[in-house]
Motif scaffolding. Structure first.
Motif, PDB file in Angstrom:
ATOM      1  N   TRP A  30      14.904  20.482 -32.193  1.00 24.46           N
ATOM      2  CA  TRP A  30      15.201  19.144 -31.681  1.00 24.46           C
ATOM      3  C   TRP A  30      15.203  19.141 -30.159  1.00 24.46           C
ATOM      4  N   MET A  31      14.708  18.043 -29.591  1.00 27.08           N
ATOM      5  CA  MET A  31      14.781  17.811 -28.157  1.00 27.08           C
ATOM      6  C   MET A  31      15.347  16.413 -27.938  1.00 27.08           C
ATOM      7  N   THR A  32      16.239  16.285 -26.980  1.00 18.26           N
ATOM      8  CA  THR A  32      16.892  14.989 -26.766  1.00 18.26           C
ATOM      9  C   THR A  32      16.032  14.045 -25.927  1.00 18.26           C
ATOM     10  N   PHE A  33      15.659  14.493 -24.715  1.00 17.85           N
ATOM     11  CA  PHE A  33      14.907  13.638 -23.792  1.00 17.85           C
ATOM     12  C   PHE A  33      13.690  14.372 -23.250  1.00 17.85           C
ATOM     13  N   ASN A  34      12.615  13.630 -23.065  1.00 13.03           N
ATOM     14  CA  ASN A  34      11.458  14.150 -22.348  1.00 13.03           C
ATOM     15  C   ASN A  34      11.499  13.643 -20.909  1.00 13.03           C
ATOM     16  N   GLU A  35      11.489  14.577 -19.969  1.00 14.64           N
ATOM     17  CA  GLU A  35      11.395  14.274 -18.536  1.00 14.64           C
ATOM     18  C   GLU A  35      12.380  13.207 -18.071  1.00 14.64           C
ATOM     19  N   PRO A  36      13.683  13.465 -18.242  1.00 18.39           N
ATOM     20  CA  PRO A  36      14.671  12.480 -17.772  1.00 18.39           C
ATOM     21  C   PRO A  36      14.561  12.203 -16.268  1.00 18.39           C
ATOM     22  N   ARG A  37      14.074  13.196 -15.493  1.00 17.27           N
ATOM     23  CA  ARG A  37      13.896  12.957 -14.050  1.00 17.27           C
ATOM     24  C   ARG A  37      12.880  11.846 -13.805  1.00 17.27           C
ATOM     25  N   VAL A  38      11.790  11.866 -14.566  1.00 16.21           N
ATOM     26  CA  VAL A  38      10.759  10.824 -14.424  1.00 16.21           C
ATOM     27  C   VAL A  38      11.343   9.465 -14.819  1.00 16.21           C
ATOM     28  N   VAL A  39      12.140   9.453 -15.884  1.00 11.21           N
ATOM     29  CA  VAL A  39      12.776   8.212 -16.343  1.00 11.21           C
ATOM     30  C   VAL A  39      13.644   7.627 -15.222  1.00 11.21           C
ATOM     31  N   ALA A  40      14.459   8.480 -14.592  1.00 13.19           N
ATOM     32  CA  ALA A  40      15.373   7.999 -13.553  1.00 13.19           C
ATOM     33  C   ALA A  40      14.642   7.642 -12.263  1.00 13.19           C
ATOM     34  N   ALA A  41      13.685   8.485 -11.844  1.00 15.72           N
ATOM     35  CA  ALA A  41      13.015   8.274 -10.553  1.00 15.72           C
ATOM     36  C   ALA A  41      12.023   7.119 -10.604  1.00 15.72           C
ATOM     37  N   LEU A  42      11.152   7.118 -11.618  1.00 20.14           N
ATOM     38  CA  LEU A  42      10.109   6.090 -11.674  1.00 20.14           C
ATOM     39  C   LEU A  42      10.639   4.757 -12.196  1.00 20.14           C
ATOM     40  N   GLY A  43      11.743   4.812 -12.920  1.00 19.76           N
ATOM     41  CA  GLY A  43      12.330   3.568 -13.428  1.00 19.76           C
ATOM     42  C   GLY A  43      13.281   2.903 -12.457  1.00 19.76           C
ATOM     43  N   PHE A  44      13.941   3.729 -11.577  1.00 20.17           N
ATOM     44  CA  PHE A  44      15.041   3.193 -10.764  1.00 20.17           C
ATOM     45  C   PHE A  44      14.934   3.477  -9.268  1.00 20.17           C
ATOM     46  N   ASP A  45      13.949   4.311  -8.845  1.00 18.27           N
ATOM     47  CA  ASP A  45      13.817   4.591  -7.412  1.00 18.27           C
ATOM     48  C   ASP A  45      12.624   3.854  -6.805  1.00 18.27           C
TER      49      ASP A  45
ATOM     50  N   ASN B  83      11.705  -1.016 -14.120  1.00 17.92           N
ATOM     51  CA  ASN B  83      11.135  -1.660 -12.931  1.00 17.92           C
ATOM     52  C   ASN B  83      12.212  -2.116 -11.944  1.00 17.92           C
ATOM     53  N   ARG B  84      13.121  -1.163 -11.613  1.00 18.37           N
ATOM     54  CA  ARG B  84      14.206  -1.472 -10.684  1.00 18.37           C
ATOM     55  C   ARG B  84      14.089  -0.584  -9.442  1.00 18.37           C
ATOM     56  N   CYS B  85      14.310  -1.180  -8.264  1.00 16.76           N
ATOM     57  CA  CYS B  85      14.260  -0.421  -7.012  1.00 16.76           C
ATOM     58  C   CYS B  85      14.753  -1.304  -5.866  1.00 16.76           C
ATOM     59  N   SER B  86      15.032  -0.658  -4.732  1.00 23.55           N
ATOM     60  CA  SER B  86      15.333  -1.409  -3.506  1.00 23.55           C
ATOM     61  C   SER B  86      14.030  -1.962  -2.941  1.00 23.55           C
ATOM     62  N   LYS B  87      14.116  -3.059  -2.245  1.00 22.33           N
ATOM     63  CA  LYS B  87      12.934  -3.760  -1.731  1.00 22.33           C
ATOM     64  C   LYS B  87      11.930  -2.860  -0.975  1.00 22.33           C
ATOM     65  N   PRO B  88      12.390  -1.974  -0.071  1.00 24.02           N
ATOM     66  CA  PRO B  88      11.394  -1.205   0.708  1.00 24.02           C
ATOM     67  C   PRO B  88      10.563  -0.227  -0.130  1.00 24.02           C
ATOM     68  N   PHE B  89      11.034   0.091  -1.351  1.00 18.09           N
ATOM     69  CA  PHE B  89      10.416   1.195  -2.081  1.00 18.09           C
ATOM     70  C   PHE B  89       9.502   0.781  -3.231  1.00 18.09           C
ATOM     71  N   GLY B  90       9.412  -0.499  -3.518  1.00 24.14           N
ATOM     72  CA  GLY B  90       8.538  -0.900  -4.619  1.00 24.14           C
ATOM     73  C   GLY B  90       8.571  -2.387  -4.854  1.00 24.14           C
ATOM     74  N   ASN B  91       7.798  -2.813  -5.834  1.00 23.30           N
ATOM     75  CA  ASN B  91       7.676  -4.229  -6.156  1.00 23.30           C
ATOM     76  C   ASN B  91       8.646  -4.576  -7.286  1.00 23.30           C
TER      77      ASN B  91
ATOM     78  N   GLY C 237      10.477   2.221  -9.064  1.00 21.22           N
ATOM     79  CA  GLY C 237      10.324   1.112 -10.012  1.00 21.22           C
ATOM     80  C   GLY C 237       8.934   0.919 -10.579  1.00 21.22           C
ATOM     81  N   ILE C 238       8.080   1.961 -10.528  1.00 26.44           N
ATOM     82  CA  ILE C 238       6.717   1.756 -11.051  1.00 26.44           C
ATOM     83  C   ILE C 238       6.665   1.825 -12.569  1.00 26.44           C
ATOM     84  N   ASN C 239       7.730   2.353 -13.179  1.00 27.43           N
ATOM     85  CA  ASN C 239       7.859   2.360 -14.641  1.00 27.43           C
ATOM     86  C   ASN C 239       8.996   1.420 -15.032  1.00 27.43           C
TER      87      ASN C 239
END
Length: 514
Positions: free
Chosen positions: A203-218, A225-233, A220-222
């Motif tokens: 069993w594996m719990t999560f695949n690439e949680p770093r990608v989930v956190a960084a691309l989803g919340f830093d 789609n959340r991020c601060s204004k200077p860093f994404g759309n 926002g390209i995934n």
């Protein structure tokens, strides 16, 4: 009459052309299969007895039937419908239809001499609302898939989360930003252990949680789609805090699921549980102290973000010092649950970059990536770090495999590791049957596996290797414009054609007849 004759001739031409294409593709297939391919001295016997070779995929990328048979939407289902988010506005609605073609795909794995298949379970196919009511059609599908694998001697490696959070939980409490997700994920995991654990032992719990956190919340390209204004759309988000909150909840969710498994199921089912972490190797650009520190910061903010808490019960000191109060804290009871909450660690390793110290003051506006305070380079004195694959981020750097695996061994107490993803992509429009002659992919796998073996010969505790991916499939933001498969898929007919790399694995993995 004249029109009829013209139509008849046209149909005849199309028929002959179709026959020719079919024959030429069959010829290409047969020619590749007959070739003796250079395995570079690698064979099953090169690796320890019991070493597992498999392929990997994820639910949304291969299953299809995304809005059918009772499956609820995930955050990706709404994201792909926004024009411009995905190349050519592609979706995973049909993908390569493994939902119906799983027997054919499992048969391919068997014929190519693989031992295992790393697949993911779609949370919203089991619980359409993330919790509560069960979709028994979804349960039945995974039972069919697992049973089909066991019938063919393929060991199932089940991953519980591959980017696809149920949309209902995102809407209800902000998904990974809400601490309720810890219990909801553990309940979902518990259901899967209870339902499939008599046959699934890995069993594996999560695949690439770093990608989930960084691309989803830093940046926002995934999704979500959340991020601060200077860093994404993005329309909302805070890149300085939300990536760290999401990551913290991912770690706690993993730990709680592992605790449930160990307490309720592991003694009887005799399985094991782990997590899958991505790890780009970061090499200092120069021998200077500043660049060495920059490379180490990158490693700490990348793999250390998750692996350090799991091994040592706290975030890396580098992160604590730089992120400060923005970094969530583990309580004493959290530390007890999180520390050593794994039986193995999956490492997804594809590429390497050079890192340097930019010698710049910290920016006024910060986010997760800015916290690293590093520069990325892809060549040294005009020599590229490696040949680039189709994806812009993917350079072929075999020695990075050795360094990444050795780093895990030396810094984290030599845990049991499975190399859970490794591969390269070609452009989606590569012409058929030329696509079958994927010599560069063969070179990639051969060179990376040699470096993996070298790390193992030097003492790294690696017990399995999974190629990404069995099939060409839906490649997230790139849609169908990128092909990672060792098996070519005609996206119109969904017919599968093994490439040269597939036959390379088949030969390399042949079992000697005693």
């Amino acid at each position: 009459m004249k029109t009829f004759v013209v139509l008849l001739l046209l149909l005849l031409t199309l028929f002959i052309t179709a026959l020719h294409v079919s024959a030429s593709s069959d010829d290409a297939w047969s020619n590749i299969e007959k070739q003796r391919l250079d395995t570079g001295g690698l064979s099953r016997d090169s690796f320890p007895e019991g070493f597992v070779f498999g392929t990997a995929a994820s639910a949304y990328q291969v299953e299809g039937m995304a809005s059918k048979e009772g499956r609820g939407p995930s955050i990706w289902d709404v994201f792909v419908k926004v024009p411009g988010n995905i190349v050519k506005n592609a979706t995973g609605e049909v993908s390569v239809d493994q939902y119906h073609r799983y027997k054919e795909d499992v048969d391919l794995m068997h014929k190519l001499n693989f031992d295992a298949y790393r697949f993911s379970i779609s949370w919203s196919r089991i619980f359409p609302n993330g919790k509560g009511k069960v979709n028994w059609k979804g349960v039945a599908y995974y039972n069919r898939l697992i049973n089909s694998m066991l019938e063919k001697g393929i060991t199932p490696y089940a991953n519980l989360y591959h980017y696809d959070l149920p949309l209902a939980l995102q809407e209800k409490y902000g998904g990974l930003l809400g601490d309720q997700v810890v219990k909801d994920f553990a309940d979902y995991a518990d259901f899967c252990f209870k339902t499939f654990g008599d046959r699934v032992k890995n069993w594996m719990t999560f695949n690439e949680p770093r990608v989930v956190a960084a691309l989803g919340f830093d940046n926002g390209i995934n999704p979500p789609n959340r991020c601060s204004k200077p860093f994404g759309n993005c329309t909302a988000g805070n890149s300085a805090t939300e990536p760290y909150i999401a990551a913290h909840n991912l770690i706690l969710s993993h730990a709680e699921a592992a605790k449930r498994y160990r307490e309720k199921y592991q003694p009887k089912q005799k399985g094991r549980i782990g997590i899958l972490l991505d790890f780009v190797w970061y090499e200092p650009l120069t021998r200077g102290k500043a660049d060495n520190y920059a490379a180490q910061r990158a490693r700490d903010f990348h793999v250390g973000w998750f692996l350090h808490p799991l091994v040592y019960g706290e975030y890396p000191r580098t992160m604590q010092e730089i992120v400060g109060e923005r970094l969530p804290k583990f309580s004493k009871s959290d530390v007890k649950t999180v520390k050593n909450s794994f039986d193995f660690i999956g490492i997804n390793q594809y590429t390497s970059y050079y890192m340097y110290d930019p010698h710049q003051p910290k920016p006024n506006v910060t986010g997760y990536q800015q916290d690293w305070n590093v520069g990325f380079a892809y060549e040294r004195t005009k020599d590229p770090i490696g040949r680039r694959a189709y994806s812009q981020w993917l350079y072929e750097v075999p020695w990075g495999m050795y360094k990444a695996v050795t780093y895990i061994k030396e810094r984290y107490g030599n845990p049991n590791v499975i190399l859970a993803e490794n591969g390269m992509d070609d452009p989606g429009n590569v012409t058929f049957p030329d696509a079958l002659y994927d010599r560069e992919r063969v070179n990639y796998y051969r060179s990376y596996l040699k470096e993996l073996k070298r790390a193992m010969d030097d003492g790294a505790n690696v017990t399995g290797y999974f190629a990404w991916s069995l099939l060409d499939n839906f490649e997230w933001l790139l849609g169908y414009s990128s092909r990672f498969g060792i098996v070519y898929v005609d996206f119109k007919t969904l017919k599968r054609y093994p490439k040269m790399s597939a036959y390379w694995f088949k030969q390399m993995l042949e079992r000697k007849k005693h």
